[in-house]
Scaffold this motif. Structure first.
Motif, PDB file in Angstrom:
ATOM      1  N   MET A 165      30.686  34.668  32.915  1.00  0.00           N
ATOM      2  CA  MET A 165      30.312  33.409  33.518  1.00  0.00           C
ATOM      3  C   MET A 165      31.149  33.187  34.761  1.00  0.00           C
ATOM      4  SD  MET A 165      29.514  30.761  30.365  1.00  0.00           S
ATOM      5  CE  MET A 165      30.823  29.740  30.830  1.00  0.00           C
ATOM      6  N   ALA A 166      30.510  32.514  35.709  1.00  0.00           N
ATOM      7  CA  ALA A 166      31.216  32.190  36.945  1.00  0.00           C
ATOM      8  C   ALA A 166      30.639  30.914  37.522  1.00  0.00           C
ATOM      9  CB  ALA A 166      31.067  33.323  37.942  1.00  0.00           C
ATOM     10  N   SER A 167      31.432  30.234  38.277  1.00  0.00           N
ATOM     11  CA  SER A 167      30.995  29.022  38.950  1.00  0.00           C
ATOM     12  C   SER A 167      30.215  29.387  40.208  1.00  0.00           C
ATOM     13  CB  SER A 167      32.227  28.202  39.333  1.00  0.00           C
ATOM     14  OG  SER A 167      31.895  27.199  40.250  1.00  0.00           O
ATOM     15  N   CYS A 168      29.329  28.493  40.605  1.00  0.00           N
ATOM     16  CA  CYS A 168      28.598  28.708  41.855  1.00  0.00           C
ATOM     17  C   CYS A 168      29.488  28.449  43.060  1.00  0.00           C
ATOM     18  CB  CYS A 168      27.364  27.816  41.908  1.00  0.00           C
ATOM     19  SG  CYS A 168      27.742  26.059  41.971  1.00  0.00           S
ATOM     20  N   GLY A 169      30.606  27.784  42.864  1.00  0.00           N
ATOM     21  CA  GLY A 169      31.525  27.505  43.945  1.00  0.00           C
ATOM     22  C   GLY A 169      31.355  26.134  44.563  1.00  0.00           C
ATOM     23  N   GLY A 170      30.539  25.303  43.953  1.00  0.00           N
ATOM     24  CA  GLY A 170      30.308  23.965  44.485  1.00  0.00           C
ATOM     25  C   GLY A 170      29.125  23.929  45.435  1.00  0.00           C
ATOM     26  N   CYS A 171      28.677  22.744  45.720  1.00  0.00           N
ATOM     27  CA  CYS A 171      27.483  22.548  46.557  1.00  0.00           C
ATOM     28  C   CYS A 171      27.715  23.087  47.958  1.00  0.00           C
ATOM     29  CB  CYS A 171      27.117  21.077  46.623  1.00  0.00           C
ATOM     30  SG  CYS A 171      26.463  20.470  45.068  1.00  0.00           S
ATOM     31  N   PRO A 172      26.737  23.761  48.486  1.00  0.00           N
ATOM     32  CA  PRO A 172      25.434  24.124  47.928  1.00  0.00           C
ATOM     33  C   PRO A 172      25.391  25.544  47.368  1.00  0.00           C
ATOM     34  CG  PRO A 172      25.339  24.449  50.281  1.00  0.00           C
ATOM     35  CD  PRO A 172      26.753  23.998  49.944  1.00  0.00           C
ATOM     36  N   GLY A 173      26.332  25.919  46.555  1.00  0.00           N
ATOM     37  CA  GLY A 173      26.378  27.261  45.975  1.00  0.00           C
ATOM     38  C   GLY A 173      27.156  28.229  46.844  1.00  0.00           C
ATOM     39  N   ARG A 174      28.233  27.739  47.433  1.00  0.00           N
ATOM     40  CA  ARG A 174      28.993  28.509  48.428  1.00  0.00           C
ATOM     41  C   ARG A 174      29.471  29.863  47.941  1.00  0.00           C
ATOM     42  NH1 ARG A 174      32.358  23.260  49.835  1.00  0.00           N
ATOM     43  NH2 ARG A 174      32.603  23.464  47.604  1.00  0.00           N
ATOM     44  N   ASP A 175      29.725  30.011  46.658  1.00  0.00           N
ATOM     45  CA  ASP A 175      30.315  31.253  46.158  1.00  0.00           C
ATOM     46  C   ASP A 175      29.368  32.026  45.247  1.00  0.00           C
ATOM     47  OD1 ASP A 175      32.560  32.946  46.260  1.00  0.00           O
ATOM     48  OD2 ASP A 175      33.253  32.234  44.307  1.00  0.00           O
ATOM     49  N   ALA A 176      28.159  31.563  45.089  1.00  0.00           N
ATOM     50  CA  ALA A 176      27.244  32.159  44.113  1.00  0.00           C
ATOM     51  C   ALA A 176      26.911  33.617  44.429  1.00  0.00           C
ATOM     52  CB  ALA A 176      25.959  31.341  44.022  1.00  0.00           C
ATOM     53  N   VAL A 177      26.628  33.919  45.680  1.00  0.00           N
ATOM     54  CA  VAL A 177      26.252  35.289  46.042  1.00  0.00           C
ATOM     55  C   VAL A 177      27.430  36.235  45.853  1.00  0.00           C
ATOM     56  CG1 VAL A 177      25.487  36.795  47.913  1.00  0.00           C
ATOM     57  CG2 VAL A 177      24.371  34.578  47.557  1.00  0.00           C
ATOM     58  N   ARG A 178      28.595  35.831  46.286  1.00  0.00           N
ATOM     59  CA  ARG A 178      29.768  36.691  46.110  1.00  0.00           C
ATOM     60  C   ARG A 178      30.039  36.960  44.635  1.00  0.00           C
ATOM     61  NH1 ARG A 178      34.708  36.964  44.575  1.00  0.00           N
ATOM     62  NH2 ARG A 178      34.843  34.775  44.000  1.00  0.00           N
ATOM     63  N   GLN A 179      29.939  35.900  43.828  1.00  0.00           N
ATOM     64  CA  GLN A 179      30.142  36.057  42.380  1.00  0.00           C
ATOM     65  C   GLN A 179      29.099  37.010  41.797  1.00  0.00           C
ATOM     66  OE1 GLN A 179      32.565  35.033  40.509  1.00  0.00           O
ATOM     67  NE2 GLN A 179      33.415  33.199  41.382  1.00  0.00           N
ATOM     68  N   ALA A 180      27.851  36.848  42.199  1.00  0.00           N
ATOM     69  CA  ALA A 180      26.786  37.717  41.679  1.00  0.00           C
ATOM     70  C   ALA A 180      27.013  39.166  42.088  1.00  0.00           C
ATOM     71  CB  ALA A 180      25.428  37.224  42.167  1.00  0.00           C
ATOM     72  N   LYS A 181      27.397  39.394  43.336  1.00  0.00           N
ATOM     73  CA  LYS A 181      27.672  40.761  43.785  1.00  0.00           C
ATOM     74  C   LYS A 181      28.794  41.398  42.968  1.00  0.00           C
ATOM     75  CE  LYS A 181      26.194  40.620  48.604  1.00  0.00           C
ATOM     76  NZ  LYS A 181      26.653  40.690  49.993  1.00  0.00           N
ATOM     77  N   GLU A 182      29.811  40.620  42.659  1.00  0.00           N
ATOM     78  CA  GLU A 182      30.914  41.146  41.848  1.00  0.00           C
ATOM     79  C   GLU A 182      30.423  41.487  40.441  1.00  0.00           C
ATOM     80  OE1 GLU A 182      34.630  42.486  40.617  1.00  0.00           O
ATOM     81  OE2 GLU A 182      33.779  42.240  42.614  1.00  0.00           O
ATOM     82  N   MET A 183      29.574  40.640  39.876  1.00  0.00           N
ATOM     83  CA  MET A 183      29.032  40.940  38.543  1.00  0.00           C
ATOM     84  C   MET A 183      28.204  42.221  38.568  1.00  0.00           C
ATOM     85  SD  MET A 183      27.913  37.293  36.996  1.00  0.00           S
ATOM     86  CE  MET A 183      28.560  35.866  37.800  1.00  0.00           C
ATOM     87  N   VAL A 184      27.404  42.396  39.618  1.00  0.00           N
ATOM     88  CA  VAL A 184      26.602  43.616  39.760  1.00  0.00           C
ATOM     89  C   VAL A 184      27.524  44.822  39.901  1.00  0.00           C
ATOM     90  CG1 VAL A 184      24.977  44.818  41.276  1.00  0.00           C
ATOM     91  CG2 VAL A 184      24.569  42.427  40.653  1.00  0.00           C
ATOM     92  N   ARG A 185      28.563  44.690  40.690  1.00  0.00           N
ATOM     93  CA  ARG A 185      29.521  45.790  40.844  1.00  0.00           C
ATOM     94  C   ARG A 185      30.123  46.196  39.500  1.00  0.00           C
ATOM     95  NH1 ARG A 185      34.711  47.036  41.288  1.00  0.00           N
ATOM     96  NH2 ARG A 185      35.540  44.960  40.961  1.00  0.00           N
ATOM     97  N   ARG A 186      30.267  45.221  38.618  1.00  0.00           N
ATOM     98  CA  ARG A 186      30.835  45.488  37.292  1.00  0.00           C
ATOM     99  C   ARG A 186      29.775  45.852  36.259  1.00  0.00           C
ATOM    100  NH1 ARG A 186      36.056  41.870  36.319  1.00  0.00           N
ATOM    101  NH2 ARG A 186      36.852  41.859  38.446  1.00  0.00           N
ATOM    102  N   GLY A 187      28.524  45.986  36.687  1.00  0.00           N
ATOM    103  CA  GLY A 187      27.496  46.492  35.782  1.00  0.00           C
ATOM    104  C   GLY A 187      26.368  45.539  35.413  1.00  0.00           C
ATOM    105  N   ALA A 188      26.400  44.320  35.901  1.00  0.00           N
ATOM    106  CA  ALA A 188      25.322  43.376  35.570  1.00  0.00           C
ATOM    107  C   ALA A 188      24.002  43.863  36.163  1.00  0.00           C
ATOM    108  CB  ALA A 188      25.645  41.983  36.096  1.00  0.00           C
ATOM    109  N   GLU A 189      22.946  43.694  35.407  1.00  0.00           N
ATOM    110  CA  GLU A 189      21.616  44.087  35.862  1.00  0.00           C
ATOM    111  C   GLU A 189      20.723  42.878  36.115  1.00  0.00           C
ATOM    112  OE1 GLU A 189      20.199  46.768  32.890  1.00  0.00           O
ATOM    113  OE2 GLU A 189      21.732  48.264  33.338  1.00  0.00           O
ATOM    114  N   VAL A 190      21.110  41.736  35.581  1.00  0.00           N
ATOM    115  CA  VAL A 190      20.368  40.490  35.721  1.00  0.00           C
ATOM    116  C   VAL A 190      21.386  39.360  35.826  1.00  0.00           C
ATOM    117  CG1 VAL A 190      18.727  38.903  34.622  1.00  0.00           C
ATOM    118  CG2 VAL A 190      18.461  41.360  34.300  1.00  0.00           C
TER     119      VAL A 190
END
Length: 66
Positions: free
Chosen positions: A1-26
């Motif tokens: 789990m990770a935070s979006c980073g606050g409105c309007p989702g400032r950190d969501a893409v970076r967090q998602a990329k890190e999850m993908v780097r660690r093996g997330a597929e969805v």
């Protein structure tokens, strides 16, 4: 789990990329972001955040966790 980073989702893409780097597929956006549960409001940026994750992290996004 990770935070979006606050409105309007400032950190969501970076967090998602890190999850993908660690093996997330969805990436799942939490139900509290997508539906007004238990109370208003739902995140007004959820669709924009989902689109940015799909585009930049290259993985599917599921709206809601359960």
């Amino acid at each position: 789990m990770a935070s979006c980073g606050g409105c309007p989702g400032r950190d969501a893409v970076r967090q998602a990329k890190e999850m993908v780097r660690r093996g997330a597929e969805v990436i799942f956006l939490s139900t509290c972001m997508t539906k007004p549960i238990p109370s208003e409001p739902a995140c007004r940026y959820s669709e924009e955040i989902a689109g940015a994750i799909r585009k930049n992290a290259g993985v599917p996004v599921v709206m809601g966790t359960h």
